[in-house]
Scaffold this motif. Structure first.
Motif, PDB file in Angstrom:
ATOM      1  N   ASP A 177       1.508   4.867  11.806  1.00 28.92           N
ATOM      2  CA  ASP A 177       0.087   5.014  11.447  1.00 28.92           C
ATOM      3  C   ASP A 177      -0.367   3.855  10.568  1.00 28.92           C
ATOM      4  N   ARG A 178       0.459   3.492   9.593  1.00 23.26           N
ATOM      5  CA  ARG A 178       0.066   2.424   8.659  1.00 23.26           C
ATOM      6  C   ARG A 178      -0.010   1.071   9.370  1.00 23.26           C
ATOM      7  N   ASP A 202       1.039   4.111  -2.883  1.00 21.12           N
ATOM      8  CA  ASP A 202       0.829   5.507  -2.514  1.00 21.12           C
ATOM      9  C   ASP A 202       1.964   6.382  -3.050  1.00 21.12           C
ATOM     10  N   ARG A 255      -3.186   0.927  11.662  1.00 20.35           N
ATOM     11  CA  ARG A 255      -4.418   0.691  10.890  1.00 20.35           C
ATOM     12  C   ARG A 255      -4.546  -0.768  10.486  1.00 20.35           C
ATOM     13  N   SER A 270      -0.594  11.696   2.682  1.00 20.50           N
ATOM     14  CA  SER A 270      -1.995  11.292   2.844  1.00 20.50           C
ATOM     15  C   SER A 270      -2.186  10.133   3.826  1.00 20.50           C
ATOM     16  N   GLN A 271      -1.163   9.272   3.988  1.00 19.69           N
ATOM     17  CA  GLN A 271      -1.317   8.071   4.816  1.00 19.69           C
ATOM     18  C   GLN A 271      -0.533   8.125   6.123  1.00 19.69           C
ATOM     19  N   SER A 325       4.003   9.648   4.503  1.00 17.62           N
ATOM     20  CA  SER A 325       3.136   9.956   3.372  1.00 17.62           C
ATOM     21  C   SER A 325       2.288  11.181   3.672  1.00 17.62           C
ATOM     22  N   GLY A 336       0.817  -1.206   0.000  1.00 17.95           N
ATOM     23  CA  GLY A 336       0.000   0.000   0.000  1.00 17.95           C
ATOM     24  C   GLY A 336       0.853   1.259   0.000  1.00 17.95           C
ATOM     25  N   HIS A 337       1.974   1.228   0.728  1.00 17.70           N
ATOM     26  CA  HIS A 337       2.833   2.412   0.763  1.00 17.70           C
ATOM     27  C   HIS A 337       3.522   2.623  -0.586  1.00 17.70           C
TER      28      HIS A 337
END
Length: 406
Positions: free
Chosen positions: A331-332, A312, A335, A325-326, A323, A308-309
């Motif tokens: 944080d990633r 992104d 989640r 946005s992320q 990121s 996902g990163h």
């Protein structure tokens, strides 16, 4: 090629280095190599060949307008660009390892440079050249922080081959000799750019171990006595708004001859993210086998986070740990419901999978994450980015050790 590395809750990262008087003139790379790595650009021409001065003006204009970057000339980069342009014009473009080797031989300590290449007819007008330069500059990405340039142009019949080599210049330090002797006291003294903090120096020793020195603020002074002959891979790291970044990366040779330029190798272009991920896993575990540490187990949930990163980074045209946005790696992971005791992350982009891996292994901080014996699981994510007529891999490697059970 671009790389950044993040290590969390690990032993500190490494140290090494040396100081000498600064060279005032650029070394002629076709005659001799530089004696030292210097962050100050020497005197000399930064635009070589027909219409190079025109391209120089257009590059500086486009960088200021589209990336808000004010570029300064560096004649060493012009010599590297001239060597690349000559090879490109002959239909024999040098691969990344040879370009990196030429950069360090020129005494440039900054990380792997960005490169722009243009081919155009000798009669092309300035307006069309400007359009081509703007497209290339915009393709560098909005998170690129570049400060130096060198340009060269070669002619082949009625075609001109232009190459611009660009680097960041986010660290300033006293010159460091490229060759020293066992027993010398190596020092690294300098400062980071205003937007950066937390300086540290990492070095891979000849026996493969990584050592670290940590600093604070923006100024630093590190020193160590060299006790072993061989190659020492050195890098300077600093933290910024998008996480940690490699600010300088170069080899120092201690009582050992410098190797010849790397040989060109047959490589396959990347067409499948899954195949690239599998290749990286095999390469990582091969490095760990050589280092005598346990093999990593691929964790699908962690691979999804890494993938996902990477996606992104491709979608938003950046290479960094944080990121826009992320958020952060923490944080990633949160989640995804992944808790950890220790965590490390490598991100990078290059022309091929093997170039990404070789570049990471040439960086002490990235190499440390790859061979760290504390890590148990890995997640690898590859996304493909269009570059010209080919795809290039954008890579995230996440390493974790899970929390100890009570």
């Amino acid at each position: 090629m671009t790389f950044t590395c993040l290590l969390r809750r690990l032993l500190p990262i490494a140290a090494l280095l040396v100081s000498c008087s600064a060279a005032q003139e650029a070394v002629n790379l076709r005659v001799a190599w530089a004696d030292a790595y210097t962050t100050e650009a020497p005197d000399g021409a930064a635009a070589l060949g027909p219409r190079a001065a025109e391209l120089e003006a257009l590059l500086r204009e486009a960088s200021a307008q589209h990336l808000q970057m004010q570029l300064a000339p560096d004649p060493r980069l012009a010599q590297i660009a001239d060597w690349i342009a000559e090879r490109n014009a002959a239909g024999d473009p040098p691969q990344m390892p040879r370009r990196i080797a030429m950069t360090t031989r020129a005494g440039v300590p900054f990380p792997t440079p960005a490169m722009i290449e243009l081919r155009f007819s000798t009669g092309i007008d300035t307006a069309r050249l400007r359009e081509a330069i703007v497209r290339q500059v915009e393709g560098l990405g909005h998170t690129a922080v570049l400060a130096r340039y060198g340009i060269a142009v070669r002619e082949v019949g009625d075609t001109q081959v232009a190459v611009a080599v660009l680097t960041a210049a986010d660290v300033d330090f006293e010159p460091v000799p490229r060759h020293v002797a066992v027993g010398d006291k190596l020092t690294l003294q300098g400062s980071l750019a205003d937007r950066l903090h937390h300086p540290r120096v990492a070095v891979t020793l000849p026996d493969g171990r990584t050592q670290n020195l940590d600093g604070a603020g923006s100024r630093f002074s590190f020193a160590v006595t060299v006790a072993e002959a061989g190659k020492y891979a050195v890098e300077v790291i600093g933290d910024g708004a998008l996480g940690p970044s490699v600010l300088a990366n170069f080899p120092v040779y201690v009582d050992t001859p410098e190797p010849a330029l790397p040989r060109e190798q047959a490589v396959e272009q990347v067409t499948s993210p899954a195949a690239s991920e599998a290749e990286l896993l095999a390469l990582i575990n091969a490095e760990r086998a050589k280092a005598g540490v346990r093999q990593l187990t691929l964790w699908p949930a962690l691979a999804n986070v890494a993938r996902g990163h990477s996606q992104d980074m491709v979608a938003h045209n950046f290479i960094a740990h944080i990121s826009p946005s992320q958020g952060t790696p923490d944080d990633r992971l949160k989640r995804a419901g992944i808790a950890y005791q220790q965590f490390g992350e490598n991100v990078g982009m290059a022309s091929t999978t093997i170039e990404v891996h070789d570049g990471l292994m040439a960086s002490p901080g990235h190499r440390q994450a790859i061979v760290n014996p504390a890590f148990v699981y890995v997640g690898i994510g590859v996304a493909l980015q269009v570059q010209g007529a080919a795809y290039v891999p954008v890579v995230t490697e996440d390493f974790v050790t899970l929390p100890v059970k009570p």
